[in-house]
Scaffold this motif. Sequence first.
Motif, PDB file in Angstrom:
ATOM      1  N   MET A  98     107.604  -2.383  49.210  1.00 55.24           N
ATOM      2  CA  MET A  98     107.085  -1.030  49.360  1.00 55.24           C
ATOM      3  C   MET A  98     106.897  -0.418  47.963  1.00 55.24           C
ATOM      4  SD  MET A  98     108.235   1.770  52.060  1.00 55.24           S
ATOM      5  CE  MET A  98     109.195   3.092  51.394  1.00 55.24           C
ATOM      6  N   ALA A  99     105.753   0.158  47.732  1.00 51.38           N
ATOM      7  CA  ALA A  99     105.432   0.735  46.428  1.00 51.38           C
ATOM      8  C   ALA A  99     106.229   2.017  46.214  1.00 51.38           C
ATOM      9  CB  ALA A  99     103.936   1.030  46.347  1.00 51.38           C
ATOM     10  N   PRO A 100     106.761   2.215  45.000  1.00 55.78           N
ATOM     11  CA  PRO A 100     107.502   3.436  44.725  1.00 55.78           C
ATOM     12  C   PRO A 100     106.599   4.667  44.786  1.00 55.78           C
ATOM     13  CG  PRO A 100     107.276   2.125  42.725  1.00 55.78           C
ATOM     14  CD  PRO A 100     106.707   1.328  43.848  1.00 55.78           C
ATOM     15  N   GLY A 101     107.143   5.753  45.355  1.00 64.48           N
ATOM     16  CA  GLY A 101     106.424   7.019  45.422  1.00 64.48           C
ATOM     17  C   GLY A 101     106.439   7.730  44.078  1.00 64.48           C
ATOM     18  N   LEU A 102     105.855   8.924  44.053  1.00 64.98           N
ATOM     19  CA  LEU A 102     105.748   9.687  42.819  1.00 64.98           C
ATOM     20  C   LEU A 102     107.117  10.010  42.219  1.00 64.98           C
ATOM     21  CD1 LEU A 102     102.803  12.115  43.653  1.00 64.98           C
ATOM     22  CD2 LEU A 102     102.794  10.295  41.965  1.00 64.98           C
ATOM     23  N   ASP A 103     108.110  10.355  43.060  1.00 68.22           N
ATOM     24  CA  ASP A 103     109.434  10.705  42.539  1.00 68.22           C
ATOM     25  C   ASP A 103     110.087   9.518  41.832  1.00 68.22           C
ATOM     26  OD1 ASP A 103     109.152  13.248  43.527  1.00 68.22           O
ATOM     27  OD2 ASP A 103     110.427  12.921  45.281  1.00 68.22           O
ATOM     28  N   VAL A 104     110.034   8.355  42.457  1.00 70.65           N
ATOM     29  CA  VAL A 104     110.619   7.151  41.856  1.00 70.65           C
ATOM     30  C   VAL A 104     109.851   6.791  40.589  1.00 70.65           C
ATOM     31  CG1 VAL A 104     111.030   4.681  42.199  1.00 70.65           C
ATOM     32  CG2 VAL A 104     111.523   6.300  44.041  1.00 70.65           C
ATOM     33  N   PHE A 105     108.547   6.917  40.642  1.00 70.80           N
ATOM     34  CA  PHE A 105     107.707   6.610  39.490  1.00 70.80           C
ATOM     35  C   PHE A 105     108.055   7.535  38.320  1.00 70.80           C
ATOM     36  CE2 PHE A 105     103.860   5.393  37.277  1.00 70.80           C
ATOM     37  CZ  PHE A 105     103.627   4.121  37.743  1.00 70.80           C
ATOM     38  N   GLU A 106     108.290   8.820  38.606  1.00 70.62           N
ATOM     39  CA  GLU A 106     108.701   9.756  37.557  1.00 70.62           C
ATOM     40  C   GLU A 106     110.021   9.326  36.934  1.00 70.62           C
ATOM     41  OE1 GLU A 106     108.669  13.638  39.348  1.00 70.62           O
ATOM     42  OE2 GLU A 106     106.492  13.767  39.273  1.00 70.62           O
ATOM     43  N   ASP A 107     110.954   8.861  37.775  1.00 73.26           N
ATOM     44  CA  ASP A 107     112.235   8.366  37.258  1.00 73.26           C
ATOM     45  C   ASP A 107     112.040   7.143  36.368  1.00 73.26           C
ATOM     46  OD1 ASP A 107     113.531  10.396  38.639  1.00 73.26           O
ATOM     47  OD2 ASP A 107     114.158   9.077  40.301  1.00 73.26           O
ATOM     48  N   LEU A 108     111.145   6.231  36.772  1.00 75.46           N
ATOM     49  CA  LEU A 108     110.858   5.047  35.961  1.00 75.46           C
ATOM     50  C   LEU A 108     110.238   5.442  34.615  1.00 75.46           C
ATOM     51  CD1 LEU A 108     109.427   2.688  38.723  1.00 75.46           C
ATOM     52  CD2 LEU A 108     111.569   2.360  37.460  1.00 75.46           C
ATOM     53  N   ALA A 109     109.332   6.419  34.646  1.00 74.67           N
ATOM     54  CA  ALA A 109     108.699   6.881  33.411  1.00 74.67           C
ATOM     55  C   ALA A 109     109.727   7.556  32.502  1.00 74.67           C
ATOM     56  CB  ALA A 109     107.548   7.833  33.721  1.00 74.67           C
ATOM     57  N   ALA A 110     110.631   8.338  33.083  1.00 77.11           N
ATOM     58  CA  ALA A 110     111.676   8.989  32.278  1.00 77.11           C
ATOM     59  C   ALA A 110     112.592   7.942  31.650  1.00 77.11           C
ATOM     60  CB  ALA A 110     112.480   9.963  33.149  1.00 77.11           C
ATOM     61  N   ALA A 111     112.941   6.907  32.412  1.00 73.52           N
ATOM     62  CA  ALA A 111     113.778   5.830  31.875  1.00 73.52           C
ATOM     63  C   ALA A 111     113.043   5.081  30.775  1.00 73.52           C
ATOM     64  CB  ALA A 111     114.197   4.876  32.998  1.00 73.52           C
ATOM     65  N   LEU A 130     100.288   0.455  39.813  1.00 77.17           N
ATOM     66  CA  LEU A 130     100.845  -0.405  40.861  1.00 77.17           C
ATOM     67  C   LEU A 130      99.898  -1.547  41.206  1.00 77.17           C
ATOM     68  CD1 LEU A 130     102.431   2.247  43.245  1.00 77.17           C
ATOM     69  CD2 LEU A 130     103.621   0.676  41.696  1.00 77.17           C
ATOM     70  N   ASP A 131      98.604  -1.266  41.228  1.00 71.02           N
ATOM     71  CA  ASP A 131      97.615  -2.297  41.509  1.00 71.02           C
ATOM     72  C   ASP A 131      97.635  -3.380  40.431  1.00 71.02           C
ATOM     73  OD1 ASP A 131      95.357  -3.003  43.340  1.00 71.02           O
ATOM     74  OD2 ASP A 131      94.187  -2.848  41.489  1.00 71.02           O
ATOM     75  N   TYR A 132      97.689  -2.952  39.171  1.00 74.91           N
ATOM     76  CA  TYR A 132      97.759  -3.898  38.056  1.00 74.91           C
ATOM     77  C   TYR A 132      99.056  -4.713  38.143  1.00 74.91           C
ATOM     78  CZ  TYR A 132      97.713  -5.676  33.275  1.00 74.91           C
ATOM     79  OH  TYR A 132      97.731  -6.493  32.185  1.00 74.91           O
ATOM     80  N   TRP A 133     100.158  -4.039  38.408  1.00 70.87           N
ATOM     81  CA  TRP A 133     101.476  -4.677  38.512  1.00 70.87           C
ATOM     82  C   TRP A 133     101.482  -5.760  39.590  1.00 70.87           C
ATOM     83  CZ3 TRP A 133     105.390  -2.929  42.380  1.00 70.87           C
ATOM     84  CH2 TRP A 133     106.617  -3.571  42.207  1.00 70.87           C
ATOM     85  N   ALA A 134     100.828  -5.490  40.715  1.00 71.59           N
ATOM     86  CA  ALA A 134     100.802  -6.443  41.823  1.00 71.59           C
ATOM     87  C   ALA A 134     100.096  -7.744  41.441  1.00 71.59           C
ATOM     88  CB  ALA A 134     100.120  -5.815  43.040  1.00 71.59           C
ATOM     89  N   ASP A 135      99.186  -7.684  40.472  1.00 70.06           N
ATOM     90  CA  ASP A 135      98.406  -8.855  40.077  1.00 70.06           C
ATOM     91  C   ASP A 135      98.916  -9.557  38.821  1.00 70.06           C
ATOM     92  OD1 ASP A 135      96.682  -8.523  42.210  1.00 70.06           O
ATOM     93  OD2 ASP A 135      95.207  -7.374  41.069  1.00 70.06           O
TER      94      ASP A 135
END
Length: 137
Positions: free
Chosen positions: A1-14, A87-92
């Motif tokens: 399952m692809a991470p939503g905006l909240d999780v993505f924000e956490d990844l960007a902050a990390a 996410l699309d790039y990551w999947a490939d």
Amino acid sequence: MAPGLDVFEDLAAAAFAALPEEFRRLARDVVVRIEDFPDDETLDAMECETPFDLLGLFQGNGLAQGGGLPWTGQMPNMVFLYRRPILDYWADHEETLGGLITHVLVHEIGHHFGLSDADMEEIERRAGQDEGDGGSG
């Protein structure tokens, strides 16, 4: 399952927190925004064929252009990370999502500083060492 905006924000902050301290200090006034896709105006300006063509974008006046300090009424310097294209790039590809976000973030903030590709690669390498994974994820 692809991470939503909240999780993505956490990844960007990390990813930002893992960057070398001197780079983070210089980029402290750059606002990072996560959006699903670039808007139509941005897609047209960047001559993108599809909404998936653009992973990130620096918008503003970079230090290299004398834009380190905001003027009255000026929007802050911003980095946009586009969740769905990333996410699309990551999947490939065989890169970790965190590594990819770090790459896009460094590249876009690098525009603020007018850095060369070699400079940005060194910052990514150092960020990967700080995480203890050598940058490969």
